[in-house]
Design a protein around this motif. Structure first.
Motif, mmCIF file in Angstrom:
data_model
loop_
_atom_site.group_PDB
_atom_site.id
_atom_site.type_symbol
_atom_site.label_atom_id
_atom_site.label_comp_id
_atom_site.label_asym_id
_atom_site.label_seq_id
_atom_site.Cartn_x
_atom_site.Cartn_y
_atom_site.Cartn_z
ATOM 1 N N VAL A 115 1.091 -2.014 10.306
ATOM 2 C CA VAL A 115 -0.306 -1.998 9.860
ATOM 3 C C VAL A 115 -0.674 -0.642 9.273
ATOM 4 C CG1 VAL A 115 -2.663 -1.908 10.767
ATOM 5 C CG2 VAL A 115 -1.174 -3.815 11.353
ATOM 6 N N ILE A 118 0.563 -0.197 5.646
ATOM 7 C CA ILE A 118 -0.088 -1.163 4.758
ATOM 8 C C ILE A 118 -1.543 -0.798 4.507
ATOM 9 C CG2 ILE A 118 -0.865 -3.557 4.579
ATOM 10 C CD1 ILE A 118 1.720 -4.299 6.086
ATOM 11 N N ALA A 119 -2.255 -0.475 5.580
ATOM 12 C CA ALA A 119 -3.663 -0.141 5.418
ATOM 13 C C ALA A 119 -3.819 1.183 4.674
ATOM 14 C CB ALA A 119 -4.346 -0.081 6.779
ATOM 15 N N ALA A 122 -3.470 0.533 1.049
ATOM 16 C CA ALA A 122 -4.599 -0.185 0.477
ATOM 17 C C ALA A 122 -5.865 0.662 0.418
ATOM 18 C CB ALA A 122 -4.861 -1.461 1.264
ATOM 19 N N ALA A 123 -6.041 1.532 1.397
ATOM 20 C CA ALA A 123 -7.283 2.312 1.460
ATOM 21 C C ALA A 123 -7.124 3.669 0.791
ATOM 22 C CB ALA A 123 -7.704 2.508 2.914
#
Lengths: 154, 154
Positions: A115, A118-119, A122-123
DNA sequence: TTATGTGCAAATCCTTTGCAAGGCG
DNA sequence: CGCCTTGCAAAGGATTTGCACATAA
């Protein structure tokens, strides 16, 4: 509500919603709905109140609270940061994630370390990232068992 | 603090911590540290207070608050669910994630949809899952820019 | 000794609730 | 007309703060 408003699509949508929920169509609710619907700013109470006051100068803060709470209860909107706030502390220094039980309120740790990457990816464009946590809400094993037991023996 | 306590490893660890932070070593802080350190139950204030009272019957709730807040400020522990609680609402019905700016407090949406499957798989055994959200904290672009400007022109 | 930490009481702040009047159906 | 909503005032609850005393260093 006068018939002119029937031509406004948001208004019609709102009336349908009220019908579905068994609510009366009131100017207060409609004004709050109008402001909140599709609003991506995650407004706090006072932003909503301020905005709605431009249309209905006499609306009270308490009504805005009530209306938003009702919307959230019915799943029309989602309430970030519920004021079910009692300070909770976590001494686990490792990156990890949390499972919140909606029934008993307990919080459980787990780790889904992918996580993080991935986060972050994306952020990435939003700013400098300090920490990443996955937050899962649901019903914990223990509460599930209790509910099943209750259902089986009526 | 008497010398006997020096043999307790937690106590020695705690003294080192206080030295690093420039804090005095007090019985209250040590007791709170002892309870919180390695505690995975995400205790709320009253659980901490209750536990610490067994060792120090006269400690006040306010002191426990102060000590925990200080710990959290220094990053010794992490505070879940800060009572920076003002109700915030989100009308986006699609699954999505949030970026919290530590400076300005604003919340931004983003989507890292793989997070959902990954977190579900990892939290699977804990219970029935209702929703999954990645929560990223950091400093947003705008606040970053402001800080850089301030640094460049002293 | 001196500055920091703590208990106590009181203040704050946000949110919820009770109740009577208002308004939708 | 009857029941649901709302405004107003007040209650509730969690957390913070002011201050004088206690206590590490």
């Amino acid at each position: 509500m006068d018939s002119q408003l029937d031509r406004d699509p948001v208004c019609r949508e709102f009336r349908a919603l009220c019908r579905k929920l068994g609510w009366r169509v009131t100017a207060s609710r409609l004004a709050v709905y109008r402001f909140v619907r599709g609003n991506k700013s995650h407004p706090v109470i006072d932003s909503v109140w301020e905005a709605v006051q431009r249309e209905l100068p006499n609306i009270s803060r308490e009504s805005v609270y009530r209306i938003l709470t009702d919307f959230a209860d019915k799943g029309v909107i989602y309430q970030l940061e519920k004021p079910d706030v009692v300070a909770r502390y976590d001494s686990n220094p490792r990156r990890h994630d949390h499972f919140y039980c909606e029934r008993c309120g307990r919080v459980f740790d787990f780790s889904a370390d992918e996580v993080d990457a991935i986060a972050r990816a994306a952020a990435n464009k939003l700013g400098a990232i300090t920490r990443v946590e996955a937050r899962v809400t649901g019903i914990c094993e223990e509460c599930l068992r209790k509910e099943q037991t209750r259902t089986r023996r009526p």
